[in-house]
Write a protein that holds these residues in place. Structure first.
Motif, PDB file in Angstrom:
ATOM      1  N   PRO A 207       0.895  -1.252  -0.019  1.00 21.07           N
ATOM      2  CA  PRO A 207      -0.049  -0.012   0.053  1.00 21.07           C
ATOM      3  C   PRO A 207       0.828   1.120   0.104  1.00 21.07           C
ATOM      4  CG  PRO A 207      -0.065  -1.189   2.086  1.00 21.07           C
ATOM      5  CD  PRO A 207       0.576  -1.969   1.131  1.00 21.07           C
ATOM      6  N   MET A 208       2.085   1.214   0.531  1.00 16.85           N
ATOM      7  CA  MET A 208       2.987   2.472   0.362  1.00 16.85           C
ATOM      8  C   MET A 208       3.495   2.584  -0.989  1.00 16.85           C
ATOM      9  SD  MET A 208       4.830   2.417   4.299  1.00 16.85           S
ATOM     10  CE  MET A 208       5.696   3.864   3.943  1.00 16.85           C
ATOM     11  N   VAL A 209       3.912   1.719  -1.566  1.00 18.00           N
ATOM     12  CA  VAL A 209       4.627   1.524  -2.760  1.00 18.00           C
ATOM     13  C   VAL A 209       3.531   2.002  -4.114  1.00 18.00           C
ATOM     14  CG1 VAL A 209       5.890   0.659  -4.443  1.00 18.00           C
ATOM     15  CG2 VAL A 209       6.647   0.454  -2.151  1.00 18.00           C
ATOM     16  N   TYR A 210       2.160   1.221  -3.916  1.00 14.31           N
ATOM     17  CA  TYR A 210       1.230   1.283  -5.158  1.00 14.31           C
ATOM     18  C   TYR A 210       0.008   1.818  -4.525  1.00 14.31           C
ATOM     19  CZ  TYR A 210       4.530  -1.951  -6.943  1.00 14.31           C
ATOM     20  OH  TYR A 210       5.717  -2.596  -7.414  1.00 14.31           O
ATOM     21  N   PRO A 211       0.008   3.213  -4.215  1.00  8.54           N
ATOM     22  CA  PRO A 211      -1.136   3.775  -3.679  1.00  8.54           C
ATOM     23  C   PRO A 211      -2.293   3.792  -4.761  1.00  8.54           C
ATOM     24  CG  PRO A 211       0.212   5.421  -4.088  1.00  8.54           C
ATOM     25  CD  PRO A 211       1.012   4.286  -4.378  1.00  8.54           C
ATOM     26  N   LEU A 212      -2.212   3.798  -6.228  1.00 10.14           N
ATOM     27  CA  LEU A 212      -3.323   3.736  -6.901  1.00 10.14           C
ATOM     28  C   LEU A 212      -3.710   2.230  -7.147  1.00 10.14           C
ATOM     29  CD1 LEU A 212      -1.731   6.130  -9.954  1.00 10.14           C
ATOM     30  CD2 LEU A 212      -3.078   6.552  -7.873  1.00 10.14           C
TER      31      LEU A 212
END
Length: 404
Positions: A207-212
């Motif tokens: 969730p921190m690296v891929y917010p989209l």
């Protein structure tokens, strides 16, 4: 079975479906937009294949993920979580003026910002900044300020259907004695300290690296993730990393931002593959005794002679069950030669290379093998050998030998 992903924000979903300039720009530059709003960096040696084929995300070596400090010396170089503690207009200005985002649109940045404004990781950074400001005001009143650090809480997702709050994913630690909380996963420092590298087994990583892809902050894989009761066995009760990502990537009915993400989907898959391989290698390295590598006939003597003129170190033996390892390749070669010795030279050499994605190609390959083995389209086979290779642009093809 994992909890289903929550409903995707409608304003972000429109960017995937829109047939206008904004939608096309968003989909074409989705990796740039994701990186601009990420809370942690994705570092790798990205090496696109040569030629003019379809887009292929390819990297060499390891991947690295870092959480940034709260501040940076140059305000114009703010990145990742540092952009969530300043005013919205300034944050969008920084993102737009970044050299790598030259082809991105301000209007798209604004829409993404509206969708992620209540992200709990953003709230955690805000909380840290608020407490830091309290310490700065205390310093004005001649009270000795104390260091402020933020510690992300490890372990399983504590919620089921609701978004977590900033206090549920991170704790702000104020103290000058250097004693952090006992349970911590990632540390964010105010400024000056070395960036914290995020472990590949952290549940905060995805969730921190891929917010989209995960705007609702669905937890990533963690070592305590348990199987549902129907899938548990006496030996295996926990979900493996490979099972987790296989479940996430499975195609289901309904809208899926993950499968609509194009270039970002490729990055996510490659990142997941590297993490799974790293997990397997880590297990092999830490369980050499259980794998009984010392009993491999003649292997340790050969390594001893080979390492006489090399620097000291601890050799790690990859078993034949690890795909691509020297023992695995040697075993496959010896099996192939044994089949040829028993059944003779192959009668058919077939190369099968349709211009399809890997998943569809695998289905077609299985159907071809049914045609050969069960339907006997070439005659009754007594043995067969095949190997799957991937071309430079990432497309698979098969070399098949059939003995009739």
């Amino acid at each position: 079975m994992l909890p289903p992903l929550q409903d995707y924000p409608e304003n972000l979903r429109l960017l995937f479906d829109a047939n206008n300039a904004e939608g096309a720009n968003f989909r074409h530059n989705i990796r740039n937009y994701n990186s601009a709003f990420a809370f942690a960096s994705f570092g790798a040696n990205i090496r696109p294949p040569p030629g003019r084929g379809p887009y292929c995300f390819r990297l060499q070596g390891q991947t690295y993920h870092y959480a940034s400090n709260l501040h940076v010396n140059d305000p114009e170089e703010r990145r990742y979580g540092q952009l969530y503690i300043i005013e919205t207009n300034k944050a969008i200005h920084n993102r737009v003026n970044a050299p790598e985002n030259a082809n991105c649109l301000v209007s798209v940045f604004q829409k993404i910002n509206e969708a992620l404004i209540n992200n709990p990781y953003a709230a955690a950074y805000h909380n840290m900044r608020d407490i830091e400001q309290e310490q700065e005001r205390a310093a004005i009143e001649n009270v000795s300020p104390r260091q402020v650090t933020m510690h992300f809480i490890p372990g399983p997702d504590r919620r089921t259907y609701n978004n977590p709050s900033g206090n549920e994913i991170a704790a702000i630690f104020v103290g000058d004695d250097g004693a952090p909380p006992v349970h911590r996963d990632i540390i964010v420092y105010p400024i000056g300290q070395q960036r914290e590298r995020i472990a590949y087994i952290s549940c905060h990583l995805d969730p921190m690296v891929y917010p989209l892809l995960f705007p609702n902050v669905e937890s990533g894989w963690h070592i305590q993730m348990a199987h549902v009761a129907q899938r548990q066995t006496r030996v295996r009760t926990k979900v493996t990393m490979q099972e987790f990502y296989s479940y996430r990537l499975a195609i289901r009915d309904g809208f899926s931002a993950l499968h609509r993400a194009g270039k970002l989907l490729q990055q996510y898959i490659v990142d997941a593959y590297v993490k799974v391989e790293r997990c397997r290698l880590n297990f092999i390295q830490n369980n050499q005794a259980q794998l009984r590598v010392a009993l491999y006939s003649g292997l340790m003597d050969h390594l001893g002679r080979q390492n006489e003129h090399q620097e000291a170190g601890v050799p790690v033996i990859l078993p034949s069950t690890f795909t691509g390892s020297p023992r695995n390749m040697q075993q496959a070669y010896q099996d192939a030669m044994a089949i040829v010795c028993k059944f003779g030279k192959p009668d058919i050499f077939l190369t099968y290379r349709p211009d399809l994605v890997a998943r569809v190609y695998n289905m077609h390959l299985k159907e071809l093998m049914i045609d050969i083995k069960d339907r006997h389209i070439f005659g009754v086979p007594v043995a067969h050998i095949y190997v799957i290779e991937f071309q430079k642009c990432g497309l698979p093809h098969c070399h098949l030998l059939v003995m009739l």
